[in-house]
Design a protein around this motif. Sequence first.
Motif, mmCIF file in Angstrom:
data_model
loop_
_atom_site.group_PDB
_atom_site.id
_atom_site.type_symbol
_atom_site.label_atom_id
_atom_site.label_comp_id
_atom_site.label_asym_id
_atom_site.label_seq_id
_atom_site.Cartn_x
_atom_site.Cartn_y
_atom_site.Cartn_z
ATOM 1 N N GLY A 1 0.728 -1.161 -0.135
ATOM 2 C CA GLY A 1 -0.054 -0.022 -0.095
ATOM 3 C C GLY A 1 0.826 1.249 0.034
ATOM 4 O O GLY A 1 1.811 1.431 -0.738
ATOM 5 N N ASN A 2 0.606 2.144 0.878
ATOM 6 C CA ASN A 2 1.280 3.377 1.080
ATOM 7 C C ASN A 2 2.357 3.348 1.963
ATOM 8 O O ASN A 2 2.770 4.431 2.551
ATOM 9 C CB ASN A 2 0.306 4.708 1.500
ATOM 10 C CG ASN A 2 -0.423 4.808 0.143
ATOM 11 O OD1 ASN A 2 -0.956 4.082 -0.767
ATOM 12 N ND2 ASN A 2 -0.970 6.238 -0.064
ATOM 13 N N SER A 3 2.618 1.946 2.612
ATOM 14 C CA SER A 3 3.847 2.096 3.667
ATOM 15 C C SER A 3 5.189 2.646 3.184
ATOM 16 O O SER A 3 5.620 2.650 1.959
ATOM 17 C CB SER A 3 3.667 0.628 3.961
ATOM 18 O OG SER A 3 2.574 -0.034 4.606
ATOM 19 N N ALA B 1 -3.072 2.271 8.659
ATOM 20 C CA ALA B 1 -3.973 3.509 8.797
ATOM 21 C C ALA B 1 -4.116 4.110 7.621
ATOM 22 O O ALA B 1 -2.929 4.025 6.565
ATOM 23 C CB ALA B 1 -3.256 4.235 9.866
ATOM 24 N N ASP B 2 -5.132 4.996 7.462
ATOM 25 C CA ASP B 2 -5.143 5.865 6.172
ATOM 26 C C ASP B 2 -4.446 7.187 6.118
ATOM 27 O O ASP B 2 -4.992 7.950 5.221
ATOM 28 C CB ASP B 2 -6.950 5.803 5.883
ATOM 29 C CG ASP B 2 -7.366 6.552 6.914
ATOM 30 O OD1 ASP B 2 -7.095 6.899 8.057
ATOM 31 O OD2 ASP B 2 -8.720 6.800 6.765
ATOM 32 N N ALA B 3 -3.823 7.398 7.216
ATOM 33 C CA ALA B 3 -2.927 8.662 7.357
ATOM 34 C C ALA B 3 -2.184 8.345 8.636
ATOM 35 O O ALA B 3 -2.588 7.603 9.456
ATOM 36 C CB ALA B 3 -3.928 9.906 7.460
ATOM 37 N N ILE C 1 -1.398 -5.234 1.862
ATOM 38 C CA ILE C 1 -2.137 -3.945 2.408
ATOM 39 C C ILE C 1 -2.597 -3.193 1.262
ATOM 40 O O ILE C 1 -1.978 -3.112 0.254
ATOM 41 C CB ILE C 1 -0.810 -3.248 2.991
ATOM 42 C CG1 ILE C 1 -0.211 -3.880 4.244
ATOM 43 C CG2 ILE C 1 -1.316 -1.686 3.513
ATOM 44 C CD1 ILE C 1 1.027 -3.175 4.809
ATOM 45 N N PRO C 2 -3.985 -2.716 1.492
ATOM 46 C CA PRO C 2 -4.752 -2.026 0.286
ATOM 47 C C PRO C 2 -4.044 -0.707 0.187
ATOM 48 O O PRO C 2 -3.323 -0.119 0.767
ATOM 49 C CB PRO C 2 -5.922 -1.800 0.889
ATOM 50 C CG PRO C 2 -6.275 -2.817 1.823
ATOM 51 C CD PRO C 2 -4.832 -2.930 2.652
ATOM 52 N N GLY D 1 1.356 0.807 6.896
ATOM 53 C CA GLY D 1 1.520 0.002 8.284
ATOM 54 C C GLY D 1 2.377 0.862 9.220
ATOM 55 O O GLY D 1 3.444 1.401 8.737
ATOM 56 N N LEU D 2 1.743 0.776 10.358
ATOM 57 C CA LEU D 2 2.298 1.863 11.464
ATOM 58 C C LEU D 2 2.674 1.104 12.703
ATOM 59 O O LEU D 2 3.096 1.599 13.713
ATOM 60 C CB LEU D 2 1.444 3.200 11.618
ATOM 61 C CG LEU D 2 1.018 4.094 10.395
ATOM 62 C CD1 LEU D 2 0.367 5.219 10.972
ATOM 63 C CD2 LEU D 2 2.494 4.771 9.866
#
Length: 308
Positions: A147-149, A182-184, A199-200, A205-206
């Motif tokens: 995802g955005n990780s 998380a989305d942010a 992960i979408p 991932g945090l």
Amino acid sequence: MAQDVVGEDAKAKANALKPGELLMLENLRFESGEENGDDHFTKSLAELGTAYVNDAFGTAHRAHASTTLIAQYFPNNKFFGFLITKELEALDKVLKSGESPVTAILGGAKVSTKITIIENILPAIDHLIIGGGMIFTFIKALGGQVGNSMVEDDKLELALDILNKAKSHEVQVHLPVDVLVADAFSNDANTQICATKSIPDGWMGLDIGPQAIENYAQVIKLSKTILWNGPLGVFEMSKFAQGTIQMGHAIDNATQLGAFSLVGGGDSVAAVKQFGFENKVSYVSTGGGAMLESLEGIQLPGVSAILN
């Protein structure tokens, strides 16, 4: 206390010392010769004493006058203090003489900042637990969707190389099977648990997930020697601190069962202090940069000056 470092006041008060008395000098860093290693300054400093004891592990990685260069003037009277002795003994237990299984828990944002440490400790450990942002460079290198990780796209081959080196040393590498995403990048963000490799898009991932926490805790429970360097998630935000907190509990439990546990290096030290684990592990290093360089296999100038 002297009003200077190597001036007339310091010399006079040093010469007037009686047995059992102490003299505190002015801050050495007020003198340019301290950091640039000026020979005249170093010799003048050495003339104030008859023996040299270095107990500043936190600056042992700096080749400054008072931490390294001064030792040459005391060839037969130079010693480690109690603190540095404890630091070196703790490092020796982890890297050389520790009882197996030896487990290293490495967290942090980037693989690139840990590569030297990983390569140096692989011959000494049995298990390598990966946490923090660098998880996702490994996962993407293995073909997962992150995802955005955070990912170091230029370090994917490096991540695979680390995994191959670990295999050649018969080290078991543990990556989290699930993560808290998380989305942010915010403590107020929406969150969900998902498989680390799936992960979408739009999610990052945090922290490690509950199954990963359980898996990691089992590895730590069976360990006899433990090194912890770096948090497991973004512990500064309470929503993403559980991975780090639960690792602290797992290490605490293992320590109570007889394991030796060393916490060293930057954010991991801050985390154990923040969450109350400082007195529940065997040793918490006082040296950030010095500890990291030691784990990288670098001989610290302040240590070499005493040994050589």
